[in-house]
Design an enzyme around this catalytic site. Structure first.
Site, PDB file in Angstrom:
ATOM      1  N   ILE A 187     -13.895  -6.085   8.027  1.00  0.00           N
ATOM      2  CA  ILE A 187     -14.000  -5.204   9.196  1.00  0.00           C
ATOM      3  C   ILE A 187     -15.141  -5.670  10.111  1.00  0.00           C
ATOM      4  CG2 ILE A 187     -14.262  -2.818   9.975  1.00  0.00           C
ATOM      5  CD1 ILE A 187     -13.128  -1.946   7.239  1.00  0.00           C
ATOM      6  N   TYR A 246     -18.779   3.774  -6.366  1.00  0.00           N
ATOM      7  CA  TYR A 246     -18.631   3.300  -4.982  1.00  0.00           C
ATOM      8  C   TYR A 246     -18.707   4.481  -4.011  1.00  0.00           C
ATOM      9  CZ  TYR A 246     -16.243   2.046  -0.689  1.00  0.00           C
ATOM     10  OH  TYR A 246     -15.917   1.914   0.633  1.00  0.00           O
ATOM     11  N   ASN A 295      -7.439   4.015   5.098  1.00  0.00           N
ATOM     12  CA  ASN A 295      -7.102   2.665   4.617  1.00  0.00           C
ATOM     13  C   ASN A 295      -7.035   1.658   5.764  1.00  0.00           C
ATOM     14  OD1 ASN A 295      -6.321   4.520   2.394  1.00  0.00           O
ATOM     15  ND2 ASN A 295      -5.642   2.616   1.460  1.00  0.00           N
ATOM     16  N   LEU A 343      -3.180  -3.096  -0.926  1.00  0.00           N
ATOM     17  CA  LEU A 343      -1.716  -3.140  -1.026  1.00  0.00           C
ATOM     18  C   LEU A 343      -1.081  -4.139  -0.053  1.00  0.00           C
ATOM     19  CD1 LEU A 343       0.892  -1.989  -2.229  1.00  0.00           C
ATOM     20  CD2 LEU A 343       0.819  -0.224  -0.450  1.00  0.00           C
ATOM     21  N   ILE A 352       4.025  -1.953  -8.249  1.00  0.00           N
ATOM     22  CA  ILE A 352       3.823  -0.577  -7.777  1.00  0.00           C
ATOM     23  C   ILE A 352       3.093   0.180  -8.883  1.00  0.00           C
ATOM     24  CG2 ILE A 352       4.956   1.557  -7.074  1.00  0.00           C
ATOM     25  CD1 ILE A 352       7.296  -0.105  -6.025  1.00  0.00           C
ATOM     26  N   ARG A 387      -2.766   3.385 -11.429  1.00  0.00           N
ATOM     27  CA  ARG A 387      -4.123   2.849 -11.423  1.00  0.00           C
ATOM     28  C   ARG A 387      -5.078   4.034 -11.559  1.00  0.00           C
ATOM     29  NH1 ARG A 387      -5.834  -0.664  -6.214  1.00  0.00           N
ATOM     30  NH2 ARG A 387      -5.908   1.403  -5.306  1.00  0.00           N
TER      31      ARG A 387
HETATM   32  N1  UDP Z   1      -1.214  -0.215  -4.859  1.00  0.00           N
HETATM   33  C1  UDP Z   1      -0.135  -0.643  -5.621  1.00  0.00           C
HETATM   34  N2  UDP Z   1      -0.125  -1.938  -6.050  1.00  0.00           N
HETATM   35  C2  UDP Z   1      -1.134  -2.819  -5.767  1.00  0.00           C
HETATM   36  C3  UDP Z   1      -2.219  -2.373  -4.984  1.00  0.00           C
HETATM   37  C4  UDP Z   1      -2.232  -1.059  -4.547  1.00  0.00           C
HETATM   38  O1  UDP Z   1       0.785   0.104  -5.909  1.00  0.00           O
HETATM   39  O2  UDP Z   1      -1.066  -3.974  -6.220  1.00  0.00           O
HETATM   40  C5  UDP Z   1      -1.238   1.184  -4.381  1.00  0.00           C
HETATM   41  C6  UDP Z   1      -2.446   1.969  -4.890  1.00  0.00           C
HETATM   42  O3  UDP Z   1      -2.135   2.577  -6.113  1.00  0.00           O
HETATM   43  C7  UDP Z   1      -2.664   2.970  -3.762  1.00  0.00           C
HETATM   44  C8  UDP Z   1      -2.128   2.266  -2.516  1.00  0.00           C
HETATM   45  O4  UDP Z   1      -1.369   1.155  -2.980  1.00  0.00           O
HETATM   46  O5  UDP Z   1      -1.886   4.110  -3.977  1.00  0.00           O
HETATM   47  C9  UDP Z   1      -3.239   1.745  -1.628  1.00  0.00           C
HETATM   48  O6  UDP Z   1      -4.144   1.005  -2.440  1.00  0.00           O
HETATM   49  P1  UDP Z   1      -5.276   0.095  -1.814  1.00  0.00           P
HETATM   50  O7  UDP Z   1      -5.954  -0.580  -2.964  1.00  0.00           O
HETATM   51  O8  UDP Z   1      -4.702  -0.776  -0.753  1.00  0.00           O
HETATM   52  O9  UDP Z   1      -6.241   1.118  -1.090  1.00  0.00           O
HETATM   53  P2  UDP Z   1      -7.011   2.416  -1.650  1.00  0.00           P
HETATM   54  O10 UDP Z   1      -6.154   3.589  -1.261  1.00  0.00           O
HETATM   55  O11 UDP Z   1      -7.181   2.267  -3.109  1.00  0.00           O
HETATM   56  O12 UDP Z   1      -8.297   2.393  -0.898  1.00  0.00           O
END
Ligand code: UDP
Length: 327
Positions: A11, A139, A168, A188, A205, A285
């Site tokens: 950013i 964090y 995001n 993602l 996913i 996750r």
């Molecule tokens: N996500 C996923 N697979 C991946 C990475 C992320 O399904 O390999 C999902 C994650 O569980 C979340 C969304 O994508 O619901 C956005 O994740 P990201 O890490 O991009 O941003 P965050 O929301 O964690 O800041």
């Protein structure tokens, strides 16, 4: 001159370019722990560490700084759970040093890169700025502490400060010069595009049993170029004295997209190039809430900000151009 800490990161590098193009002299300060020198393409460059007060003193002596935009921070949730002290040292102690250096140099304006992670699990949706702050990992806690440090410094030292809580961040420089290159990548959209390019075997996913319309988590994605635009509006308002004291704004669009919607949109956009995206399903996750969507009216009303590029197609297209160029 505007000091952009962390200006070699995703950013921050876009911010430096935006400011440069808007006619502001810029100095980028970065320790290159996660940033890339090749992303710091605009403004003066100074390699330095917020944890080294001499580097900061040198920076404020060398450049006539009027305001600071503070991005420099560690930002991986999982890493913060494994290495909390690194996060408090780097993020919190680094911010303390920065505030000391600003006080010594008489610099009164700061914009801080905060995050929706300060809210923790949402108790209401969309999430307003007034939502309780109950971060659920080091964090998020470090960012909330940084906000509180800044707010206290505002009352005691006559600073004027704006914290912007990002949802995001996504997409890339519309001109294709800058983009996301985290190592490791955890976000993602870049992971979907890496799977499309065969740089990864598939996109996984993380969980399909969430209480959302298609079972996958919903997030509020905001184009990085719209995001930095909001910073410039905050900067203008601070420097003009229109924003005083301590102010906080969410930076999101108020609209959420599910993980499946992101993947399907990318599949549709890339079909014309003969590209297919291998998808697999995995476990949830840890720590991912089902829905994170901003109540985003404050930044629009007070700063007059409007999202222009934050539709999913445009964010994916811009990220795709960047990702392809990294081959
Ligand atoms: N996500 C996923 N697979 C991946 C990475 C992320 O399904 O390999 C999902 C994650 O569980 C979340 C969304 O994508 O619901 C956005 O994740 P990201 O890490 O991009 O941003 P965050 O929301 O964690 O800041």
């Amino acid at each position: 001159m505007i000091l952009v800490t962390g200006g070699a990161g995703y950013i921050g590098s876009h911010m430096a370019k935006w400011l440069h193009q808007a006619g502001y002299p810029v100095v980028v300060f970065d320790n290159l722990s996660t940033g890339k020198r090749s992303l710091a393409r605009y403004g003066e460059w100074m390699e330095g560490d917020l944890n080294n007060p001499d580097d900061l003193t040198h920076c404020f002596e060398r450049f006539p700084i009027r305001a600071v935009i503070h991005f420099a921070a560690r930002s991986l949730v999982g890493e913060s759970v494994r290495m909390p002290l690194l996060y408090y040292q780097n993020n919190v102690a680094g911010t303390l040093n920065l505030l000391h250096a600003m006080a010594d140099a008489g610099v009164k304006h700061i914009i801080f890169s905060s995050t929706a992670a300060v809210y923790g699990n949402p108790q209401q949706l969309p999430i307003p700025e007034t939502h309780p702050k109950q971060p659920i990992n080091p964090y998020g806690r470090s960012k909330w502490m940084m906000e509180q440090l800044i707010e206290d410094a505002v009352s005691a030292m006559g600073l004027h400060a704006v914290s912007l809580r990002y949802f995001n961040a996504a997409g890339a420089d519309p001109a294709g010069e800058l983009g996301e290159c985290h190592d490791p990548e955890t976000h993602l959209i870049p992971l979907v595009l890496k799977a499309a390019l065969g740089k990864r075997s598939a996109i996984t996913i993380f969980g399909q049993d969430y209480p959302t319309p298609d079972g996958t988590p919903v997030r509020d994605y905001i184009h990085v170029w719209d995001l930095v635009a909001a910073h410039e509006l905050a900067l203008q308002a601070l420097l003009a004295g229109e924003l005083q004291g301590y102010q906080v704004f969410n930076l999101g669009t108020g609209k959420g997209y599910s993980v499946k919607e992101v993947i399907h949109t990318a599949q549709r956009l890339l079909e014309s190039e003969g590209v297919s995206i291998p998808v697999q399903t995995g476990a949830r996750r840890v720590g991912d809430p089902p829905v994170l969507v901003a109540k985003a009216d404050q930044v629009q009303q007070v700063l007059g900000w409007m999202p222009r590029l934050s539709d999913l197609e445009t964010m994916i297209q811009h990220a795709w151009c960047w990702e392809k160029a990294q081959r």
